[in-house]
Write a protein that holds these residues in place. Structure first.
Motif, PDB file in Angstrom:
ATOM      1  N   ASP A  99       0.198  -1.433   0.475  1.00  0.00           N
ATOM      2  CA  ASP A  99       0.234  -0.070  -0.097  1.00  0.00           C
ATOM      3  C   ASP A  99       0.960   1.579  -0.685  1.00  0.00           C
ATOM      4  OD1 ASP A  99      -2.484   0.987  -0.169  1.00  0.00           O
ATOM      5  OD2 ASP A  99      -3.000   1.154   1.600  1.00  0.00           O
ATOM      6  N   GLY A 100       2.371   0.674  -0.345  1.00  0.00           N
ATOM      7  CA  GLY A 100       2.923   2.378  -0.181  1.00  0.00           C
ATOM      8  C   GLY A 100       4.188   2.360  -1.393  1.00  0.00           C
ATOM      9  N   LEU A 101       4.979   1.877  -1.862  1.00  0.00           N
ATOM     10  CA  LEU A 101       6.209   2.292  -2.515  1.00  0.00           C
ATOM     11  C   LEU A 101       5.451   1.222  -3.886  1.00  0.00           C
ATOM     12  CD1 LEU A 101       9.178   3.035  -3.710  1.00  0.00           C
ATOM     13  CD2 LEU A 101       9.486   0.724  -2.895  1.00  0.00           C
ATOM     14  N   THR A 102       4.434  -0.465  -3.902  1.00  0.00           N
ATOM     15  CA  THR A 102       4.456  -0.918  -4.705  1.00  0.00           C
ATOM     16  C   THR A 102       3.458  -0.494  -5.240  1.00  0.00           C
ATOM     17  OG1 THR A 102       4.418  -3.068  -4.400  1.00  0.00           O
ATOM     18  CG2 THR A 102       2.719  -2.978  -5.050  1.00  0.00           C
ATOM     19  N   LYS A 103       2.005   0.680  -4.117  1.00  0.00           N
ATOM     20  CA  LYS A 103       0.970   1.427  -4.937  1.00  0.00           C
ATOM     21  C   LYS A 103       1.576   2.631  -5.799  1.00  0.00           C
ATOM     22  CE  LYS A 103      -3.389   3.256  -3.956  1.00  0.00           C
ATOM     23  NZ  LYS A 103      -3.908   3.595  -2.766  1.00  0.00           N
ATOM     24  N   ASN A 104       2.668   3.001  -5.661  1.00  0.00           N
ATOM     25  CA  ASN A 104       3.051   4.872  -6.271  1.00  0.00           C
ATOM     26  C   ASN A 104       3.649   4.073  -7.850  1.00  0.00           C
ATOM     27  OD1 ASN A 104       2.607   6.347  -4.054  1.00  0.00           O
ATOM     28  ND2 ASN A 104       4.692   5.711  -2.915  1.00  0.00           N
ATOM     29  N   GLU A 105       4.193   2.929  -7.432  1.00  0.00           N
ATOM     30  CA  GLU A 105       5.091   2.179  -8.755  1.00  0.00           C
ATOM     31  C   GLU A 105       4.217   1.952  -9.783  1.00  0.00           C
ATOM     32  OE1 GLU A 105       8.853  -0.074  -6.559  1.00  0.00           O
ATOM     33  OE2 GLU A 105       7.237  -0.876  -7.080  1.00  0.00           O
ATOM     34  N   VAL A 106       2.707   1.203  -9.192  1.00  0.00           N
ATOM     35  CA  VAL A 106       1.943   1.382 -10.586  1.00  0.00           C
ATOM     36  C   VAL A 106       0.959   1.859 -10.974  1.00  0.00           C
ATOM     37  CG1 VAL A 106      -0.287   0.474  -8.757  1.00  0.00           C
ATOM     38  CG2 VAL A 106       0.347  -0.790 -10.824  1.00  0.00           C
ATOM     39  N   LEU A 107       0.752   2.789 -10.060  1.00  0.00           N
ATOM     40  CA  LEU A 107       0.152   4.433 -10.574  1.00  0.00           C
ATOM     41  C   LEU A 107       1.064   5.756 -11.491  1.00  0.00           C
ATOM     42  CD1 LEU A 107      -1.233   5.641  -7.253  1.00  0.00           C
ATOM     43  CD2 LEU A 107      -2.808   4.335  -8.751  1.00  0.00           C
ATOM     44  N   SER A 108       2.241   5.265 -11.303  1.00  0.00           N
ATOM     45  CA  SER A 108       3.161   5.208 -12.054  1.00  0.00           C
ATOM     46  C   SER A 108       3.280   5.203 -13.682  1.00  0.00           C
ATOM     47  CB  SER A 108       4.589   6.121 -11.781  1.00  0.00           C
ATOM     48  OG  SER A 108       5.250   6.331 -10.299  1.00  0.00           O
ATOM     49  N   ALA A 109       2.743   3.621 -13.386  1.00  0.00           N
ATOM     50  CA  ALA A 109       3.161   2.855 -14.806  1.00  0.00           C
ATOM     51  C   ALA A 109       1.731   2.604 -15.732  1.00  0.00           C
ATOM     52  CB  ALA A 109       3.410   1.505 -14.321  1.00  0.00           C
ATOM     53  N   ARG A 110       0.688   3.051 -14.994  1.00  0.00           N
ATOM     54  CA  ARG A 110      -0.207   3.977 -15.581  1.00  0.00           C
ATOM     55  C   ARG A 110      -0.615   5.014 -15.990  1.00  0.00           C
ATOM     56  NH1 ARG A 110      -6.515   2.171 -13.010  1.00  0.00           N
ATOM     57  NH2 ARG A 110      -7.904   2.971 -14.965  1.00  0.00           N
ATOM     58  N   ASN A 111       0.587   5.762 -15.784  1.00  0.00           N
ATOM     59  CA  ASN A 111       0.642   6.700 -16.510  1.00  0.00           C
ATOM     60  C   ASN A 111       1.543   6.433 -17.096  1.00  0.00           C
ATOM     61  OD1 ASN A 111      -0.608   8.788 -14.668  1.00  0.00           O
ATOM     62  ND2 ASN A 111       0.670   8.881 -13.221  1.00  0.00           N
ATOM     63  N   ILE A 112       2.242   5.903 -17.821  1.00  0.00           N
ATOM     64  CA  ILE A 112       3.431   5.882 -18.781  1.00  0.00           C
ATOM     65  C   ILE A 112       2.978   4.643 -19.728  1.00  0.00           C
ATOM     66  CG2 ILE A 112       5.209   7.036 -17.507  1.00  0.00           C
ATOM     67  CD1 ILE A 112       5.969   4.462 -17.186  1.00  0.00           C
ATOM     68  N   GLN A 113       1.934   4.169 -19.186  1.00  0.00           N
ATOM     69  CA  GLN A 113       1.162   3.147 -20.304  1.00  0.00           C
ATOM     70  C   GLN A 113       0.972   3.472 -21.380  1.00  0.00           C
ATOM     71  OE1 GLN A 113       0.579  -0.624 -19.262  1.00  0.00           O
ATOM     72  NE2 GLN A 113       0.876  -0.896 -21.615  1.00  0.00           N
ATOM     73  N   GLN A 114       1.759   2.688 -22.739  1.00  0.00           N
ATOM     74  CA  GLN A 114       1.688   2.664 -23.936  1.00  0.00           C
ATOM     75  C   GLN A 114       0.057   2.728 -24.430  1.00  0.00           C
ATOM     76  OE1 GLN A 114       3.399   3.896 -25.881  1.00  0.00           O
ATOM     77  NE2 GLN A 114       4.878   5.048 -24.163  1.00  0.00           N
ATOM     78  N   PRO A 115      -0.889   3.256 -24.836  1.00  0.00           N
ATOM     79  CA  PRO A 115      -2.723   3.430 -25.390  1.00  0.00           C
ATOM     80  C   PRO A 115      -2.605   2.717 -25.910  1.00  0.00           C
ATOM     81  CG  PRO A 115      -1.690   5.846 -25.504  1.00  0.00           C
ATOM     82  CD  PRO A 115      -0.411   4.859 -25.390  1.00  0.00           C
TER      83      PRO A 115
END
Length: 538
Positions: free
Chosen positions: A452-468
């Motif tokens: 609920d800390g480090l991993t959540k921030n990482e996946v949120l960042s991944a969503r923002n840069i995910q290739q559409p």
């Protein structure tokens, strides 16, 4: 003869009269007890003379083995060893949550803690009952030491176990064996000292024991029997680990993260190319709660057999299957980096169609964002949404995982499974019993600590840069969706992580997070994968 004499200063003094005798010691004591004390009054009474024959009573506190410097020295070192062992225990305990430099154990690290905990308990019992040595304590200490030496031999002889335990594990079991042998020496030294002092001060060696001493012997024996049983369980469990280590991995293990640990990667099928010479996509599997090999791979292998896919690869996240545990803390991005490094060493370049289930969807999404040009498709099977990571990171769950890990070296569930339920090496390494192992528990504890800390921030960042433009397929369990409306909303949100949704398929009777367990689920998954493989990026 003159009745007068001279004093020192020459003044006359009265001669002593024999008719008035000088007071005896007893009369002086009587006088001291009745007169008011002065600066010359004796405050400490003279020691009583020994009884007839010059010997003390056996119950006299002066009759003690502590009179001997050798006994006091043995006890001093016992206390010193307790301090050292406790400090080592604290370091090992902390290393489960945060690995100090050079202290990482590629195994779970729970065996180190168990050996050291046993050592601490052994020393404490030796100190508590130090002045009451007994034959049962000596015999049980000998048995514990022999069992610990057997543990040490197994760890040193089995190459895989030796790698997993590393120097902290080897040092812990060697120290435990040494302390067991030292306690035997301490027990014999005190027994000798006790007999020596009794013979010197009372005239004979005392053969009787008081009720208090018998109770002390009984309690010490009970504790030592418990410690001996723990040593037996540790020996049986480490023997089972050595047996499981002989199970060959279907792929290869690759050292990653500066050669700190190994991860297992396996590929099925040969790389093929299209007419233009470009490599065709390879399916890359990411397991969920359990390892990939625990039936998740089965439906993909069926797809490979019937020609739906030409090739697939899979790996075990650190702590699962044939992979070592990673240093703590360990997040999703660290896991993605380990996979990337292992694939590069193996010479695997993709392109990849990522297929994952449960919490594996988190890892696949982070991996996808880090390799945007190598991703040809994403398939999420009842995948966990980032907003639900708080369930994984629940503190109560973390405590239970730590407690399970702490007692896991005893094999309370693995040993009965092997002896009475016919559990095989495959079951324990990656199958239905793998959740009982220390490495598996350490993996889940690491997920819990950063979910609920480090991993959540990482996946949120991944969503923002995910290739559409990446093709996306979402498959959900109908049972799970009907049971949890919030889960349904999160599954629907997962269909929006790219702009190229191929389909959202709901398998009605499929169990939660294990859609492939039913025949219908396997068919639906195979069909969905077939369509995804044919989909093109926008």
């Amino acid at each position: 003869m003159s009745l007068w004499g001279s004093s020192k200063n020459g003044e006359p003094r009265e001669a002593e009269d024999d008719s008035h005798p000088r007071p005896t010691s007893s009369s002086r004591e009587e006088r001291d007890s009745t007169e008011e004390p002065t600066e010359r009054t004796r405050l400490i009474a003279q020691r009583r003379p020994p009884p007839a024959g010059g010997y003390l009573d056996p119950d006299d506190p002066a009759v003690s083995p502590y009179n001997l410097w050798s006994v006091r020295a043995v006890r001093f070192f016992e206390v010193f060893f307790l301090m050292i062992t406790f400090l080592w225990w604290v370091v090992l305990f902390i290393s489960i949550f945060v690995s100090p430099p050079g202290m990482h154990s590629r195994g779970s690290g729970f065996f180190d803690v168990s050996y050291t905990t046993l050592t601490v308990g052994n020393i404490i019992i030796a100190l508590l009952f130090f002045a009451v040595p007994s034959t049962p304590m000596g015999v049980l200490s000998f048995i514990i030491s022999i069992l610990l030496i057997v543990n040490m031999i197994i760890i040193l002889v089995a190459p895989r176990i030796r790698l997993e335990e590393g120097w902290p594990g080897i040092a812990s079991v060697v120290w435990a064996a040494i302390i067991g042998l030292y306690n035997i020496l301490a027990n014999r030294t005190v027994r000798w000292g006790k007999a020596e002092e009794e013979a010197r001060l009372t005239g004979r060696e005392e053969q009787r024991r008081t009720l208090k001493e018998w109770l002390a012997v009984l309690l010490a024996t009970i504790f030592m029997v418990i410690f001996a049983l723990i040593a037996v369980l540790l020996t049986a469990t480490v023997s089972l680990r050595a047996r499981d280590a002989t199970l060959p991995a279907p792929g290869h293990r690759y050292l990653v993260d500066g050669d700190k640990y190994q991860v297992h990667v396996a590929c099925v099928g040969n790389q093929t190319y299209d007419k233009k010479g470009n490599a065709n996509p390879t399916v890359l599997l990411e397991g969920g709660y359990m390892p990939v090999e625990d039936s998740f791979e089965d439906w993909v292998y069926e797809a490979y057999q019937n020609g739906t896919i030409e090739r697939y690869c899979y790996w075990d996240r650190p702590g699962l299957g044939w992979s070592d545990n990673a240093p703590s803390p360990h997040s999703a991005s660290m896991s993605a980096d380990a996979l990337s490094e292992a694939l590069a060493i193996a010479g695997e370049e993709g392109p990849w169609v990522l297929v994952s289930a449960g919490i594996g969807g988190i890892y696949s999404r982070v991996f996808s964002a880090r390799h945007p040009r190598a991703i040809a498709g994403i398939m999420l099977i009842d995948a966990l949404h980032e907003d639900l990571l708080y369930q994984i990171g629940n503190p109560g769950t973390g405590f239970l995982l730590w407690a399970r890990g702490f007692i896991s070296p005893l094999g309370l569930d693995r040993l009965p499974g092997a002896l009475f339920k016919g559990r095989s090496r495959e079951d324990r390494v990656y199958g239905k019993s793998s959740y009982q192992g220390g490495k598996f528990i350490k993996n889940k504890l690491q997920e819990n600590l950063v979910a609920d800390g480090l991993t959540k921030n990482e996946v949120l960042s991944a969503r923002n840069i995910q290739q559409p433009e990446v093709p996306l397929t979402v498959v959900s369990s109908g049972v799970h969706i009907n049971k949890d409306k919030d889960w349904k909303r999160r599954q629907e949100d997962l269909t929006k992580i790219t702009d190229n949704l191929v389909e959202w398929r709901i398998v009605k009777k499929a169990p939660a997070e294990e859609v492939w367990r039913t025949e219908e689920g396997r068919y639906e998954l195979g069909d969905a994968l077939k369509k995804l493989m044919k989909a093109k990026s926008k």
